[in-house]
Design a protein around this motif. Structure first.
Motif, PDB file in Angstrom:
ATOM      1  N   SER A 166      16.410 -10.202 -38.674  1.00  0.00           N
ATOM      2  CA  SER A 166      15.434 -10.179 -37.590  1.00  0.00           C
ATOM      3  C   SER A 166      15.142  -8.731 -37.229  1.00  0.00           C
ATOM      4  O   SER A 166      15.709  -7.793 -37.807  1.00  0.00           O
ATOM      5  CB  SER A 166      15.967 -10.926 -36.361  1.00  0.00           C
ATOM      6  OG  SER A 166      16.951 -10.158 -35.705  1.00  0.00           O
ATOM      7  N   ARG A 167      14.295  -8.530 -36.228  1.00  0.00           N
ATOM      8  CA  ARG A 167      14.024  -7.180 -35.748  1.00  0.00           C
ATOM      9  C   ARG A 167      15.266  -6.576 -35.111  1.00  0.00           C
ATOM     10  O   ARG A 167      15.411  -5.356 -35.066  1.00  0.00           O
ATOM     11  CB  ARG A 167      12.887  -7.225 -34.727  1.00  0.00           C
ATOM     12  CG  ARG A 167      11.563  -7.679 -35.301  1.00  0.00           C
ATOM     13  CD  ARG A 167      10.570  -8.078 -34.213  1.00  0.00           C
ATOM     14  NE  ARG A 167       9.322  -8.578 -34.770  1.00  0.00           N
ATOM     15  CZ  ARG A 167       8.399  -9.224 -34.082  1.00  0.00           C
ATOM     16  NH1 ARG A 167       8.586  -9.457 -32.790  1.00  0.00           N
ATOM     17  NH2 ARG A 167       7.293  -9.648 -34.658  1.00  0.00           N
ATOM     18  N   GLU A 168      16.158  -7.448 -34.638  1.00  0.00           N
ATOM     19  CA  GLU A 168      17.328  -6.964 -33.890  1.00  0.00           C
ATOM     20  C   GLU A 168      18.606  -6.872 -34.715  1.00  0.00           C
ATOM     21  O   GLU A 168      19.526  -6.145 -34.338  1.00  0.00           O
ATOM     22  CB  GLU A 168      17.599  -7.889 -32.686  1.00  0.00           C
ATOM     23  CG  GLU A 168      16.541  -7.836 -31.600  1.00  0.00           C
ATOM     24  CD  GLU A 168      15.288  -8.622 -31.962  1.00  0.00           C
ATOM     25  OE1 GLU A 168      15.407  -9.631 -32.687  1.00  0.00           O
ATOM     26  OE2 GLU A 168      14.193  -8.224 -31.519  1.00  0.00           O
ATOM     27  N   GLY A 207      17.845 -23.949 -33.728  1.00  0.00           N
ATOM     28  CA  GLY A 207      18.745 -22.909 -33.232  1.00  0.00           C
ATOM     29  C   GLY A 207      17.984 -21.705 -32.708  1.00  0.00           C
ATOM     30  O   GLY A 207      18.317 -21.149 -31.651  1.00  0.00           O
ATOM     31  N   TYR A 208      16.936 -21.318 -33.421  1.00  0.00           N
ATOM     32  CA  TYR A 208      16.132 -20.160 -32.998  1.00  0.00           C
ATOM     33  C   TYR A 208      15.421 -20.461 -31.677  1.00  0.00           C
ATOM     34  O   TYR A 208      15.434 -19.646 -30.740  1.00  0.00           O
ATOM     35  CB  TYR A 208      15.115 -19.803 -34.088  1.00  0.00           C
ATOM     36  CG  TYR A 208      14.347 -18.536 -33.797  1.00  0.00           C
ATOM     37  CD1 TYR A 208      14.817 -17.302 -34.217  1.00  0.00           C
ATOM     38  CD2 TYR A 208      13.151 -18.575 -33.078  1.00  0.00           C
ATOM     39  CE1 TYR A 208      14.113 -16.131 -33.943  1.00  0.00           C
ATOM     40  CE2 TYR A 208      12.444 -17.417 -32.792  1.00  0.00           C
ATOM     41  CZ  TYR A 208      12.935 -16.192 -33.232  1.00  0.00           C
ATOM     42  OH  TYR A 208      12.245 -15.046 -32.944  1.00  0.00           O
ATOM     43  N   LEU A 209      14.797 -21.642 -31.585  1.00  0.00           N
ATOM     44  CA  LEU A 209      14.099 -22.004 -30.353  1.00  0.00           C
ATOM     45  C   LEU A 209      15.063 -22.119 -29.172  1.00  0.00           C
ATOM     46  O   LEU A 209      14.666 -21.900 -28.015  1.00  0.00           O
ATOM     47  CB  LEU A 209      13.357 -23.326 -30.542  1.00  0.00           C
ATOM     48  CG  LEU A 209      12.148 -23.309 -31.485  1.00  0.00           C
ATOM     49  CD1 LEU A 209      11.606 -24.720 -31.685  1.00  0.00           C
ATOM     50  CD2 LEU A 209      11.046 -22.386 -30.975  1.00  0.00           C
ATOM     51  N   SER A 210      16.322 -22.447 -29.458  1.00  0.00           N
ATOM     52  CA  SER A 210      17.335 -22.570 -28.403  1.00  0.00           C
ATOM     53  C   SER A 210      17.927 -21.236 -27.993  1.00  0.00           C
ATOM     54  O   SER A 210      18.758 -21.181 -27.082  1.00  0.00           O
ATOM     55  CB  SER A 210      18.452 -23.512 -28.869  1.00  0.00           C
ATOM     56  OG  SER A 210      17.964 -24.809 -29.117  1.00  0.00           O
ATOM     57  N   GLY A 211      17.526 -20.163 -28.680  1.00  0.00           N
ATOM     58  CA  GLY A 211      17.994 -18.835 -28.315  1.00  0.00           C
ATOM     59  C   GLY A 211      19.376 -18.494 -28.834  1.00  0.00           C
ATOM     60  O   GLY A 211      20.032 -17.592 -28.312  1.00  0.00           O
ATOM     61  N   TRP A 212      19.828 -19.170 -29.896  1.00  0.00           N
ATOM     62  CA  TRP A 212      21.137 -18.893 -30.461  1.00  0.00           C
ATOM     63  C   TRP A 212      21.159 -17.526 -31.148  1.00  0.00           C
ATOM     64  O   TRP A 212      20.121 -16.998 -31.557  1.00  0.00           O
ATOM     65  CB  TRP A 212      21.511 -19.954 -31.480  1.00  0.00           C
ATOM     66  CG  TRP A 212      21.844 -21.296 -30.910  1.00  0.00           C
ATOM     67  CD1 TRP A 212      21.643 -21.731 -29.629  1.00  0.00           C
ATOM     68  CD2 TRP A 212      22.434 -22.380 -31.628  1.00  0.00           C
ATOM     69  NE1 TRP A 212      22.081 -23.024 -29.499  1.00  0.00           N
ATOM     70  CE2 TRP A 212      22.567 -23.455 -30.699  1.00  0.00           C
ATOM     71  CE3 TRP A 212      22.855 -22.562 -32.932  1.00  0.00           C
ATOM     72  CZ2 TRP A 212      23.112 -24.689 -31.070  1.00  0.00           C
ATOM     73  CZ3 TRP A 212      23.398 -23.787 -33.297  1.00  0.00           C
ATOM     74  CH2 TRP A 212      23.528 -24.829 -32.372  1.00  0.00           C
ATOM     75  N   SER A 213      22.349 -16.972 -31.308  1.00  0.00           N
ATOM     76  CA  SER A 213      22.524 -15.741 -32.080  1.00  0.00           C
ATOM     77  C   SER A 213      22.251 -16.013 -33.553  1.00  0.00           C
ATOM     78  O   SER A 213      22.318 -17.169 -34.020  1.00  0.00           O
ATOM     79  CB  SER A 213      23.945 -15.213 -31.925  1.00  0.00           C
ATOM     80  OG  SER A 213      24.868 -16.066 -32.610  1.00  0.00           O
ATOM     81  N   LEU A 214      21.966 -14.963 -34.318  1.00  0.00           N
ATOM     82  CA  LEU A 214      21.718 -15.132 -35.754  1.00  0.00           C
ATOM     83  C   LEU A 214      22.903 -15.767 -36.456  1.00  0.00           C
ATOM     84  O   LEU A 214      22.740 -16.662 -37.303  1.00  0.00           O
ATOM     85  CB  LEU A 214      21.387 -13.786 -36.397  1.00  0.00           C
ATOM     86  CG  LEU A 214      20.045 -13.149 -36.059  1.00  0.00           C
ATOM     87  CD1 LEU A 214      19.839 -11.907 -36.915  1.00  0.00           C
ATOM     88  CD2 LEU A 214      18.891 -14.113 -36.245  1.00  0.00           C
TER      89      LEU A 214
END
Length: 292
Positions: A223-225, A254-261
Motif C-alpha cells: 500500500s502507500r503506507e 478486511g480492507y473496508l473494515s480498516g484492518w492492518s495489511l
C-alpha cells in the motif's frame, strides 16, 4: 457493524471437469464468498435462457446469493469452460466464445447497485467482447463511491495491453498472481524483482493497494503506507478453483473494515487455503473465518 455491499462484475459460467461440472466464474465466486464471510455479495452478469442458466440461478439462490442483477439472454447460451485439473490440483481453463456473458448490458437495477456499492470486483476475461467491456466500464463509472478491485484473471488469449492498462486506470486495488505478474512484467517492461514490479504498478497507476498471490509461497500486499509479506498456509489441496476469488473477497472485506495489511493478508490466506482443501469454488465457510 456495517454490512458492506460488494459486487462481482462479469462472467458466470460452468466449470466442466472430466467427471463433473461446477458453477463458477470469478464474479459469482467472489459474490458467494463475500456473503460467506459476512458481507453482502451480489453478482452482476448474464446467463442464457437455457437449462444451464436456470440451474445456475437455482444454485445461487439456494446458496443465498441475490440474483436480481443477473440478466437472462434469450439468444446466447450460458457460458461454460473446460477446466483441466492436474495432479497437484491446479486448474487450467478453455473458454468458448459468444456466450451470454459476452453480451452484458447495464439496466437501471444494475446501475442502482453500482451507486450503492462499497466495492466492485472486476477482471479481464469479461472484457473480451466490446459489448461487455463497455458494460463493465459503464458500471464502474456509476460506482463513484466504491472501492474498485481489478482481479486481473488473465485467461487464454483473452487479454491485451490496452485492456489491462485501461482497467488499471479505473482501479483502486490490483490483485494478481505470480504467473500473471510475469506476463504483465514482460508486457510493461517492469523490474525483474516481484516486489519491485508490483511497486511499479502501484505507483504508476496510483493504486491504494497492490496484491500478489503466490500459492504455497504466500502473498504480498503493498500500500502507500506499508508492506505485508506472509508465507502460505499449508493445506491438502483438493483443487484451486475459486481460491483466488475467496482471497479477494476476504481482502476486500478486511480492507473496508480498516484492518492492518498483515491482518488482511493472514485472513485472506487462511480463507484461500480452506477453499483449496474443498471441492469447487463455493464451499460452506467455517464461522471462525468470517470477517463480519
Amino acid at each position: 457493524m456495517k454490512h458492506f455491499l460488494a459486487i462481482g462484475l462479469g462472467e458466470i459460467l460452468w466449470d466442466v471437469l472430466p467427471d463433473t461440472r461446477l458453477l463458477g466464474g470469478a464474479p459469482a465466486n467472489f459474490a458467494y464468498q463475500v456473503n460467506a464471510l459476512g458481507g453482502a455479495g451480489v453478482p452482476v452478469s448474464r446467463l442464457g435462457d437455457d437449462a444451464l442458466g436456470r440451474e445456475a440461478l437455482s444454485i445461487l439462490v439456494a446458496k443465498g446469493v441475490i440474483v436480481d442483477a443477473v440478466a437472462v439472454d434469450p439468444e446466447h447460451p450460458t457460458g461454460t469452460v473446460d477446466a483441466l485439473v492436474d495432479d497437484k490440483g491446479v486448474a487450467t481453463y478453455v473458454f468458448p466464445d459468444d456466450v451470454a456473458w459476452d453480451f452484458m448490458g447495464m439496466d437501471d437495477l444494475a446501475l442502482s447497485l453500482a451507486a450503492k456499492a462499497d466495492a466492485v470486483c472486476f477482471g479481464t476475461l469479461a472484457q473480451r467482447s466490446a459489448t461487455s467491456r463497455s458494460a463493465v466500464q459503464t458500471f464502474l463509472d456509476a460506482a463513484q463511491g466504491a472501492l474498485k478491485v481489478y482481479d486481473i484473471n488473465l485467461r487464454q488469449h483473452f487479454y491485451s495491453r490496452e485492456i489491462i492498462e485501461s482497467s488499471l486506470g479505473l482501479a483502486d486495488v490490483l490483485k494478481i498472481n505470480d504467473d500473471e505478474l510475469s506476463l504483465v512484467a514482460e508486457m510493461f517492461a517492469l523490474p525483474a524483482d516481484e516486489q519491485d514490479a508490483l511497486a511499479a504498478l502501484r505507483e504508476t497507476y496510483d493504486l491504494r493497494l497492490a496484491v500478489l498471490t503466490r500459492g504455497e509461497k504466500g502473498s504480498l500486499l503493498l500500500s502507500r503506507e506499508g508492506v505485508s509479506d506472509l508465507p502460505g498456509q499449508p493445506t491438502r489441496v483438493v483443487d484451486t478453483i475459486g481460491a483466488g476469488d475467496a482471497f479477494t473477497a476476504a481482502l476486500v472485506l478486511g480492507y473496508l473494515s480498516g484492518w492492518s495489511l498483515d491482518a488482511i493478508n493472514r485472513r485472506a490466506t487462511d480463507v484461500a487455503a480452506f477453499v483449496c482443501g474443498q471441492p469447487g469454488a463455493m464451499p460452506e465457510m467455517p464461522e471462525n473465518l468470517r470477517i463480519l
